[in-house]
Design an enzyme around this catalytic site. Structure first.
Site, mmCIF file in Angstrom:
data_model
loop_
_atom_site.group_PDB
_atom_site.id
_atom_site.type_symbol
_atom_site.label_atom_id
_atom_site.label_comp_id
_atom_site.label_asym_id
_atom_site.label_seq_id
_atom_site.Cartn_x
_atom_site.Cartn_y
_atom_site.Cartn_z
ATOM 1 C CB CYS A 41 59.735 45.956 32.762
ATOM 2 S SG CYS A 41 58.484 44.456 33.340
ATOM 3 C CB CYS A 44 60.262 41.634 32.581
ATOM 4 S SG CYS A 44 58.514 42.601 32.347
#
Length: 124
Positions: A41, A44
């Site tokens: 991700c 993230c």
């Protein structure tokens, strides 16, 4: 798989087996931010340094616990708290999830989010 190795006094990793101890139990004395994230991700990885910096600036008034959802049975934790996208950050206080935000956010947003809940906790 690459695992986050926190080298910060107010940051730790958690998983399904130790979540209740590191998050639920600890949140009775200090608010705990839980970062539900994934290695794949990109947002993230953008959010993580800002979260760590914001938590460190609080000097122990809040802790950060990171849960890598693709490790072991950690996705069950994401399901328990209805996490639908990553990153999602949930604030726990007194054993309860009390607020959250999703996606990468700028430092000022994170600081305001933390400050709002720390001030609220100290005014009770």
């Amino acid at each position: 798989m690459h695992r986050h190795k926190p080298a910060h006094p107010y940051v730790s990793d958690s998983n399904l087996s130790d979540f209740d101890e590191k998050v639920i139990n600890h949140s009775h004395t200090t608010p705990v931010l839980v970062d539900f994230w994934a290695e794949w991700c990109s947002p993230c990885h953008v959010l993580a340094p800002n979260l760590i910096k914001a938590v460190e600036q609080q000097q122990g008034r809040v802790k950060l616990v990171k849960v890598e959802v693709d490790e072991g049975e950690n996705m069950k934790l994401a399901g328990r708290y209805n996490v639908r996208g990553f990153p999602t950050v949930i604030l726990f206080r007194d054993g309860e999830a009390i607020d959250h935000f999703s996606s990468a956010r700028p430092m000022h947003f994170i600081r305001d989010f933390i400050h709002q809940h720390i001030e609220h906790a100290h005014s009770e």
